[in-house]
Scaffold this motif. Structure first.
Motif, PDB file in Angstrom:
ATOM      1  N   ILE A  96       0.837  -1.213   0.000  1.00 56.33           N
ATOM      2  CA  ILE A  96       0.000   0.000   0.000  1.00 56.33           C
ATOM      3  C   ILE A  96       0.863   1.251   0.000  1.00 56.33           C
ATOM      4  CG2 ILE A  96      -1.652   1.330   1.384  1.00 56.33           C
ATOM      5  CD1 ILE A  96      -2.844  -1.360   2.298  1.00 56.33           C
ATOM      6  N   LEU A  97       1.929   1.238   0.797  1.00 55.22           N
ATOM      7  CA  LEU A  97       2.828   2.396   0.837  1.00 55.22           C
ATOM      8  C   LEU A  97       3.508   2.608  -0.516  1.00 55.22           C
ATOM      9  CD1 LEU A  97       4.473   1.932   4.356  1.00 55.22           C
ATOM     10  CD2 LEU A  97       2.890   3.745   3.660  1.00 55.22           C
ATOM     11  N   LEU A  98       3.970   1.516  -1.132  1.00 61.05           N
ATOM     12  CA  LEU A  98       4.644   1.628  -2.419  1.00 61.05           C
ATOM     13  C   LEU A  98       3.686   2.090  -3.522  1.00 61.05           C
ATOM     14  CD1 LEU A  98       7.029  -1.464  -2.655  1.00 61.05           C
ATOM     15  CD2 LEU A  98       7.676   0.933  -2.728  1.00 61.05           C
ATOM     16  N   ALA A  99       2.394   1.759  -3.363  1.00 66.02           N
ATOM     17  CA  ALA A  99       1.405   2.114  -4.378  1.00 66.02           C
ATOM     18  C   ALA A  99       0.902   3.545  -4.237  1.00 66.02           C
ATOM     19  CB  ALA A  99       0.219   1.138  -4.299  1.00 66.02           C
ATOM     20  N   PHE A 100       1.378   4.287  -3.244  1.00 68.18           N
ATOM     21  CA  PHE A 100       0.897   5.646  -3.000  1.00 68.18           C
ATOM     22  C   PHE A 100       1.016   6.563  -4.223  1.00 68.18           C
ATOM     23  CE2 PHE A 100       1.651  10.023  -1.443  1.00 68.18           C
ATOM     24  CZ  PHE A 100       0.395  10.254  -0.883  1.00 68.18           C
ATOM     25  N   PRO A 101       2.071   6.443  -5.053  1.00 66.13           N
ATOM     26  CA  PRO A 101       2.133   7.299  -6.256  1.00 66.13           C
ATOM     27  C   PRO A 101       0.910   7.169  -7.168  1.00 66.13           C
ATOM     28  CG  PRO A 101       4.284   6.354  -5.841  1.00 66.13           C
ATOM     29  CD  PRO A 101       3.340   5.700  -4.874  1.00 66.13           C
TER      30      PRO A 101
END
Length: 433
Positions: free
Chosen positions: A256-261
């Motif tokens: 989820i953090l990596l998908a923030f962009p």
């Protein structure tokens, strides 16, 4: 992107053969590829596509850097599949997105964490030919579905992808067929005029039948226990909870953090969905994820007669990836947060990835060093040992995201037997306690 590229390259460099790899490498030294294929197809399981791929690759294992090249080629092929799907998906929904290739690479890193056990899927030779390559085929297939104007090359890609999926990954095949059936019922007219959907469904069904009715699958089913429905339900429920909750810190939270962009992309893409309601959409997505994960595990538990391995849930991981990216993108188009918070989250991501890459590099380096030392010792023993006593091996360190070649304390376990056979030793191998 540079950090992740370094991670994939270094991990491939430190990767080593493990588990079933030793069995196959020993087999190719004594048998032809046709003999190995026939044994797999007619005496073990009917996965004709992945069986064909593994026997094609086995003669190449004699080259020193084959495994590294294979791993990097697999990652590149997965990236190409996701990039093609990203491009066609954006065009299908008329979303103007710049840097599609960079976003595809970002999606691949998110997908890495959504893979519940990447050791067995991304880097293990024997496992990747089944689970990673069927996933690559799935992304290519979806890219064809979402392309508006299809040419002969697209149909060729559809046929190859459908055949490989149905010939290597039964859970993925059945769930794909389920989605196509639901689509055909809800959009019957559109389904009828869309030849790709019908063609893919036919190929998926035929490929599944080849596996299901093969003599190899029948023989394997005889070796697995038949569970009563109470245990089937219990095992499926436990496997579902295990997949979704037991590894939150290891899988979904970093994903989820990596998908923030993709959320940031939604704030700038000038795209609005009139039907998007954040809470309702979140609940709907969670319900769909839980339902598919349950079905995924149920499909595996029934024939296996045991808990399903994490690597069998790749189709669920793909669904979660698509739903996560879709939700964050639509959320960004509806709700905007402060620039300061955006920069803070991106900074946390960057620092987190840096720490992740440094730590895993050290773990993988330690494992590869210990592995190479063990293999050198066994190579020397093959020619110098004179007694028939068991050989005790020191435990290997944690392998991180690499498949572990560790054996057991049981000399009759297949891991011990395959390693012994690989080195042509007369002595039993046993792990020190």
């Amino acid at each position: 992107m540079l950090l992740w590229s370094f991670f994939f390259i270094s991990t491939a460099y430190f990767n080593r053969y493990a588990a079933d790899d030793f069995y196959f490498i020993s087999e190719i030294k004594n048998k032809s590829v046709v003999e190995i294929f026939n044994h797999l197809q007619f005496n073990w399981h009917g996965r004709f596509a992945s069986n064909s791929l593994i026997v094609f690759l086995l003669p190449l294992t004699k080259f020193p850097y084959f495994l590294m090249v294979f791993n990097l080629s697999s990652c590149l092929l997965l990236y190409m599949a996701i990039a093609r799907f990203t491009k066609n998906g954006a065009n299908f929904y008329a979303i103007n997105i710049k840097n599609k290739w960079l976003l595809a690479f970002l999606a691949m890193t998110v997908f890495f964490f959504l893979t519940l056990f990447p050791n067995d899927v991304w880097f293990w030779l024997t496992g990747s030919v089944v689970y990673l390559y069927s996933t690559i085929a799935l992304f290519f297939l979806l890219s064809v579905f979402f392309k508006k104007e299809k040419n002969s090359g697209d149909y060729f890609l559809l046929v190859v992808s459908s055949i490989f999926i149905s010939g290597s990954n039964e859970p993925m095949t059945l769930i794909l067929l389920l989605f196509l059936v639901v689509f055909a019922v809800k959009q019957s007219l559109q389904f009828k005029i869309q030849l790709p959907y019908l063609l893919s469904a036919v190929l998926l069904f035929l490929g599944f039948c080849v596996i299901f009715f093969s003599s190899g699958t029948a023989l394997r089913d005889e070796l697995t226990p038949s569970l009563p429905w109470t245990k089937v339900i219990l095992f499926t429920a436990y496997a579902t909870v295990k997949s979704l909750l037991f590894k939150l810190h290891y899988t979904f939270i970093p994903a989820i953090l990596l998908a923030f962009p993709f959320y940031i992309l939604g704030t700038t893409a000038q795209f609005k969905s009139v039907n998007f309601r954040p809470v309702r959409e979140l609940l709907y997505s969670l319900l769909l994820i839980v339902s598919i994960v349950i079905i995924n595990h149920l499909i595996v538990v029934i024939p296996l007669g045991a808990l399903s391995p994490d690597r069998a849930t790749m189709v669920s991981s793909v669904l979660i990836l698509l739903l996560l990216i879709r939700y964050l993108f639509l959320l960004g188009s509806e709700i905007n947060i402060s620039e300061k918070l955006k920069k803070t989250i991106l900074a946390i991501n960057t620092i987190g990835v840096l720490v992740f890459v440094v730590v895993t590099f050290q773990i993988h380096n330690n494992y590869a060093t210990a592995y190479d030392k063990r293999m050198d010792e066994l190579t020397k023993m093959k020619t110098s040992i004179t007694h028939q006593h068991p050989i005790y091996l020191k435990p290997l360190p944690h392998s991180g995201y690499l498949p572990s070649a560790e054996i057991t304390t049981d000399t009759t376990h297949f891991l011990n037997v395959d390693l012994k056979r690989h080195f042509k030793l007369n002595n039993a191998l046993i792990l020190e306690e």
